[in-house]
Scaffold this motif. Structure first.
Motif, short mmCIF file in Angstrom:
data_model
loop_
_atom_site.label_atom_id
_atom_site.label_comp_id
_atom_site.label_asym_id
_atom_site.label_seq_id
_atom_site.Cartn_x
_atom_site.Cartn_y
_atom_site.Cartn_z
N SER A 253 -8.63 3.28 -18.13
CA SER A 253 -9.84 3.71 -18.65
C SER A 253 -10.08 4.07 -20.11
CB SER A 253 -10.36 4.99 -17.58
OG SER A 253 -9.54 6.09 -17.92
N LYS A 254 -11.17 3.94 -20.56
CA LYS A 254 -11.17 4.16 -21.99
C LYS A 254 -11.67 5.45 -22.22
CE LYS A 254 -9.48 0.06 -23.36
NZ LYS A 254 -8.39 -0.07 -24.22
N PRO A 255 -11.40 6.10 -23.36
CA PRO A 255 -10.30 5.85 -24.28
C PRO A 255 -9.15 6.28 -23.71
CG PRO A 255 -11.33 8.02 -24.83
CD PRO A 255 -11.82 7.50 -23.79
N ILE A 256 -7.96 5.41 -24.15
CA ILE A 256 -6.50 5.99 -23.68
C ILE A 256 -6.16 7.00 -24.78
CG2 ILE A 256 -4.27 4.92 -23.69
CD1 ILE A 256 -5.34 2.29 -23.77
N VAL A 257 -6.13 8.22 -24.01
CA VAL A 257 -6.01 9.40 -24.83
C VAL A 257 -4.38 9.67 -24.83
CG1 VAL A 257 -8.08 10.67 -23.84
CG2 VAL A 257 -5.92 10.63 -22.61
N PRO A 258 -4.12 10.24 -26.01
CA PRO A 258 -2.62 10.48 -26.36
C PRO A 258 -2.32 11.79 -25.79
CG PRO A 258 -3.93 11.07 -28.32
CD PRO A 258 -4.83 10.86 -27.22
N TYR A 259 -2.36 12.34 -24.64
CA TYR A 259 -1.86 13.37 -23.92
C TYR A 259 -1.97 13.19 -22.38
CZ TYR A 259 -6.98 14.52 -23.72
OH TYR A 259 -8.15 14.60 -23.51
N THR A 260 -1.14 13.84 -21.42
CA THR A 260 -1.15 14.29 -20.07
C THR A 260 -2.29 15.01 -19.77
OG1 THR A 260 1.20 13.49 -20.37
CG2 THR A 260 0.41 14.32 -18.10
N ARG A 261 -2.63 14.76 -18.72
CA ARG A 261 -3.77 15.83 -18.06
C ARG A 261 -2.97 16.22 -16.80
NH1 ARG A 261 -9.45 13.62 -17.23
NH2 ARG A 261 -9.78 15.71 -16.75
N HIS A 277 -1.53 -0.62 -19.51
CA HIS A 277 -2.19 -1.49 -18.69
C HIS A 277 -2.85 -0.85 -17.21
CE1 HIS A 277 1.65 -0.41 -17.38
NE2 HIS A 277 1.83 -1.33 -16.51
N ARG A 278 -2.43 0.37 -17.35
CA ARG A 278 -2.97 1.03 -16.19
C ARG A 278 -2.97 2.68 -16.34
NH1 ARG A 278 1.10 3.31 -13.47
NH2 ARG A 278 3.27 2.31 -13.71
N THR A 279 -3.37 3.47 -15.30
CA THR A 279 -3.05 4.96 -15.39
C THR A 279 -2.20 5.37 -14.16
OG1 THR A 279 -5.34 5.32 -16.33
CG2 THR A 279 -4.22 7.12 -15.36
N GLY A 280 -1.24 5.98 -14.66
CA GLY A 280 -0.37 6.68 -13.45
C GLY A 280 -1.00 7.75 -13.00
N ASN A 281 -1.21 8.14 -11.91
CA ASN A 281 -1.69 9.20 -11.09
C ASN A 281 -0.89 9.85 -9.80
OD1 ASN A 281 -4.74 8.84 -11.95
ND2 ASN A 281 -3.96 6.89 -11.07
N GLU A 294 -5.49 15.54 3.56
CA GLU A 294 -6.32 16.32 2.44
C GLU A 294 -5.86 16.06 1.31
OE1 GLU A 294 -7.13 20.47 4.88
OE2 GLU A 294 -5.25 19.93 4.66
N ALA A 295 -4.67 15.91 1.01
CA ALA A 295 -4.02 15.65 -0.50
C ALA A 295 -4.48 14.35 -1.13
CB ALA A 295 -2.54 15.76 -0.82
N ARG A 296 -4.64 13.20 0.09
CA ARG A 296 -5.00 12.15 -0.27
C ARG A 296 -6.56 11.72 -0.52
NH1 ARG A 296 -7.04 7.05 1.54
NH2 ARG A 296 -5.65 5.33 1.35
N GLU A 297 -7.19 12.69 0.09
CA GLU A 297 -8.68 12.55 -0.16
C GLU A 297 -8.91 13.09 -1.31
OE1 GLU A 297 -12.98 14.60 1.85
OE2 GLU A 297 -10.87 14.74 2.79
N VAL A 298 -8.21 14.25 -1.97
CA VAL A 298 -8.44 14.76 -3.21
C VAL A 298 -7.99 14.01 -4.49
CG1 VAL A 298 -8.21 16.83 -4.63
CG2 VAL A 298 -8.64 17.08 -2.30
N LEU A 299 -6.86 13.38 -4.01
CA LEU A 299 -6.29 12.59 -5.05
C LEU A 299 -7.17 11.10 -5.41
CD1 LEU A 299 -4.11 11.74 -7.02
CD2 LEU A 299 -2.91 10.72 -5.32
N MET A 300 -7.37 10.39 -4.29
CA MET A 300 -8.32 9.22 -4.36
C MET A 300 -9.78 9.80 -4.93
SD MET A 300 -6.12 7.13 -3.73
CE MET A 300 -6.77 5.51 -3.27
N GLY A 301 -10.22 10.79 -4.69
CA GLY A 301 -11.64 10.87 -5.17
C GLY A 301 -11.51 11.57 -6.56
N ASN A 302 -10.43 11.60 -7.31
CA ASN A 302 -10.35 12.05 -8.78
C ASN A 302 -9.53 11.19 -9.29
OD1 ASN A 302 -11.52 14.90 -9.03
ND2 ASN A 302 -10.39 14.93 -7.05
N LEU A 303 -9.73 9.78 -9.32
CA LEU A 303 -9.29 8.47 -10.05
C LEU A 303 -10.25 8.31 -11.22
CD1 LEU A 303 -7.52 6.42 -7.49
CD2 LEU A 303 -6.52 8.39 -8.78
N ASP A 304 -9.71 7.92 -12.21
CA ASP A 304 -10.82 7.51 -13.19
C ASP A 304 -10.93 6.08 -13.42
OD1 ASP A 304 -8.25 7.12 -14.35
OD2 ASP A 304 -8.64 7.94 -16.40
N GLY A 305 -10.37 5.49 -12.33
CA GLY A 305 -10.37 3.86 -12.21
C GLY A 305 -9.85 3.70 -10.83
N GLU A 306 -10.43 2.27 -10.51
CA GLU A 306 -10.01 1.76 -9.16
C GLU A 306 -8.59 1.85 -8.63
OE1 GLU A 306 -10.34 -2.40 -6.77
OE2 GLU A 306 -11.13 -2.59 -8.91
#
Length: 497
Positions: A253-261, A277-281, A294-306
């Motif tokens: 996703s854009k912008p490609i930020v220079p820090y980890t969240r 080329h992608r985002t690691g989550n 439960e963990a999967r539902e929260v993780l997949m619901g909080n991605l910033d890309g497909e």
């Protein structure tokens, strides 16, 4: 322990741990010993260590790697710090930014002057004086060793990269330096009956790989250090309650930020690491408080890309091997212990262990004294890092879930308790010998997690009110002006091609 000269080093396991170890050994010791790495393409690696801390630059420079080529090969980006969101309370955030803050004073850290200025009525954040933080939130980056026209340090940085691509890159490097790679799966391990030293690896295809010293890079399987030599594991789940991780890549996703969240949720936290080329989550969580679903539902619901794949679950135990080096086996990477990736230390622990092994490399046989000192240093290092990670969990004011309430009420190591209380009462924090994290790192996390010092150092009173105000204003102006002049992070990345 053994008077046999060490001529044949065998590294079992590839991945990041195996190839980082192999590349450094090849660079430093390749002319004096024979180095063989055994790995199997059939055995996967954990491969989620995509964020690093500044010492990785020293490692790459030691190998003589070209930064531009390395970043292109690994789809890497710049990392200026880690943004912690919802850790103190929901909706609040702070950053553990790399580098210094403000101005370095002898005998007294800058935050004492900042605290005094706050007490005098100046409304400012500690991070207003962090060049790294201001560059990060404005998506800026350039190589800057020093702020122009001053003696103030510039930007300190690390990398995000694709761990699998990094291992491939180091494999090519290692093989060019003469490392022998053998493809195969271990069927059995032969040990000397008189002392239990590992002698030979027997592979499924019948090959025999003999060695004088073995490095176990088999990850959580710990094939040599645990399954063969039976070295115990000291668990730390009573301090670090998360025991599972779930990882999934997503479209960039854009912008490609220079820090980890690092985003805290009800029973753990989520990482978000931007690559070219992608985002690691991923989600790190407690199975006591969340099911995988439960963990999967929260993780997949909080991605910033497909999502680009199905998430995979990685069970783990936090803790350390009671002896990282036992007999003629040295464990490096996850085989030696595991600390969750909260502060991006997994790759660094590989780097430091490989460096320590080179410094302690046995010449005319393995000596008990050398092994003991290696193990002592390893223990001190990982325990210091453990305390720093516990700090994040302990200092929370969230009351919205049982997980966070239990973290806040848990007992912690006395050394950590003393460090927190000293900072709370006096504003002072002292770096222990061989502590990976600097005083500035401890200050940021403790202040970010709600510990505001009750006092400041008397040296901060040497300035008049007017001098203090001028100092703080000039530093803030200097940081803001420097950041404004920096190019964008994505502009820097575009210049790599």
């Amino acid at each position: 322990m053994s008077d046999q000269n060490i001529k044949n080093l065998v590294i079992l396991g590839g991945g990041t741990a195996g190839w980082m170890t192999a590349s450094l050994m090849a660079k430093v010791l390749g002319k004096s010993i024979n180095i063989t790495l055994v790995e199997s393409d059939k055995i996967g690696t954990v491969g989620v260590g995509e964020a690093t801390i500044p010492p990785i630059i020293n490692f790459n420079q030691a190998l003589g790697l070209n930064e531009r080529e390395f970043l292109k090969a690994t789809k890497g980006t710049i990392k200026l710090g880690i943004q912690f969101e919802n850790w103190l309370r929901q909706g609040e955030s702070y950053m553990h930014a790399f580098g210094s803050i403000g101005k370095n004073f002898p005998f007294c850290d800058f935050h004492h002057f900042w605290r005094r200025s706050r007490a005098s009525g100046q409304d400012s954040s500690l991070w207003d004086y962090s060049l790294n933080y201001q560059a990060a939130i404005n998506n800026k980056f350039a190589h800057l060793a020093q702020i122009k026209g001053t003696n103030l340090p510039g930007i300190s940085y690390a990398y995000h990269f694709d761990a699998g691509l990094y291992a491939q890159y180091l494999r090519s490097y290692s093989e060019s330096k003469g490392i022998k790679r053998i493809e195969g799966t271990v069927k059995s391990v032969q040990v000397r009956p008189q002392d239990g030293f590992v002698e030979t690896l027997i592979l499924e295809d019948g090959q025999s790989i003999a060695g004088d010293l073995f490095v176990d890079c088999t990850g959580l399987a710990a094939l040599l250090i645990e399954k063969t030599l039976g070295v115990d594991f000291e668990g730390w789940s009573h301090w670090l309650p998360c025991d599972r991780a779930m990882a999934v890549p997503s479209a960039g996703s854009k912008p490609i930020v220079p820090y980890t969240r690092s985003i805290a949720h009800a029973a753990g936290w989520q990482w978000r690491i931007p690559l070219q080329h992608r985002t690691g989550n991923g989600m790190v969580y407690s199975s006591k408080h969340w099911s995988d679903d439960e963990a999967r539902e929260v993780l997949m619901g909080n991605l910033d890309g497909e999502a680009l794949a199905e998430p995979r679950v990685i069970p783990f135990r936090t803790g350390r091997r009671t002896r990282q080096w036992d007999r003629n086996v040295v464990s490096i990477g996850l085989s030696s212990g595991f600390l969750e990736p909260l502060e991006s230390t997994s790759i660094h622990l590989i780097q430091s262990a490989a460096t320590r092994l080179i410094k302690s490399f046995p010449h005319q046989g393995i000596k008990a004294e050398e092994v003991a000192e290696f193990n002592r240093q390893s223990q001190v290092e990982i325990e210091r890092i453990r305390d720093f990670i516990i700090l994040h969990y302990k200092l929370n004011e969230r009351r919205d879930s049982a997980f966070w309430r239990e973290c806040e009420s848990m007992s912690i190591p006395e050394t950590l308790e003393n460090k927190i209380e000293l900072f709370r009462r006096t504003g002072k924090v002292f770096r222990d010998y061989d502590d990976l994290f600097t005083e500035v790192a401890w200050q940021q996390v403790m202040i970010g997690q709600g510990v505001f010092p009750e006092d400041h150092h008397t040296i901060a009173d040497n300035l008049s009110e007017e001098q203090l105000s001028d100092l703080m204003n000039s530093l803030r102006t200097l940081v803001d002006g420097t950041v404004k002049s920096l190019p964008g992070h994505e502009q820097f990345l575009a210049g790599l091609s």
